[in-house]
Design a protein around this motif. Sequence first.
Motif, PDB file in Angstrom:
ATOM      1  N   LEU A   1       0.850  -1.180   0.000  1.00  0.00           N
ATOM      2  CA  LEU A   1       0.000   0.000   0.000  1.00  0.00           C
ATOM      3  C   LEU A   1       0.888   1.233   0.000  1.00  0.00           C
ATOM      4  N   THR A   2       0.656   2.111  -0.926  1.00  0.00           N
ATOM      5  CA  THR A   2       1.412   3.359  -0.950  1.00  0.00           C
ATOM      6  C   THR A   2       0.447   4.501  -0.685  1.00  0.00           C
ATOM      7  N   ALA A   3       0.965   5.530  -0.072  1.00  0.00           N
ATOM      8  CA  ALA A   3       0.125   6.671   0.263  1.00  0.00           C
ATOM      9  C   ALA A   3       0.719   7.916  -0.354  1.00  0.00           C
TER      10      ALA A   3
ATOM     11  N   GLN B   1       2.015  18.035   4.645  1.00  0.00           N
ATOM     12  CA  GLN B   1       2.465  16.853   5.382  1.00  0.00           C
ATOM     13  C   GLN B   1       3.865  16.438   4.937  1.00  0.00           C
ATOM     14  N   MET B   2       4.140  16.513   3.634  1.00  0.00           N
ATOM     15  CA  MET B   2       5.475  16.152   3.133  1.00  0.00           C
ATOM     16  C   MET B   2       6.532  17.115   3.656  1.00  0.00           C
ATOM     17  N   SER B   3       6.210  18.391   3.775  1.00  0.00           N
ATOM     18  CA  SER B   3       7.201  19.341   4.302  1.00  0.00           C
ATOM     19  C   SER B   3       7.492  19.043   5.773  1.00  0.00           C
ATOM     20  N   LEU B   4       6.486  18.638   6.529  1.00  0.00           N
ATOM     21  CA  LEU B   4       6.708  18.251   7.929  1.00  0.00           C
ATOM     22  C   LEU B   4       7.578  16.990   8.021  1.00  0.00           C
TER      23      LEU B   4
END
Length: 145
Positions: free
Chosen positions: A53-55, A61-64
């Motif tokens: 499973l990939t999200a 969220q990616m910067s965090l």
Amino acid sequence: MECGLSTSYTNGSTPSSGILAHEVRSQRSPSKAGLHVNFSDKGEVKERREKFLTAKYGNHQMSLIRKRLAVEMWLYEELKKLYETSPKIEDCNSEEVEVDIDELLDMDNDEQRRRHLQSLLTGAKKSQNDVKKFINDLLDKAKTL
């Protein structure tokens, strides 16, 4: 479900006119001759093929995640510097220190964090000034998370 070729497929009845099963197979169309279906257990299929499973995360969220990863990589490099020994001396019993950032963030104040870090870093090879500088830098970086 598994599909495969079988060399010994028959339709379950024996030819009554004396025609061999091989002759019956050759009279069928070549695409249908020798085909059969094998049903297999669900367990076998599951063992053979794993699903992942990939999200996809949003930009915020990616910067965090990137910020957290940058702090953890910095922490790892600095710990290596604090505990490194001279290349001539091979220390087989080198300590491994694990600093949990989440544990630090869960503490109530900076003084508790500072005491906790000092107790973890008692075996550092570098001077106490270097250790104090590391602790201050780590606490500053932890505040940005």
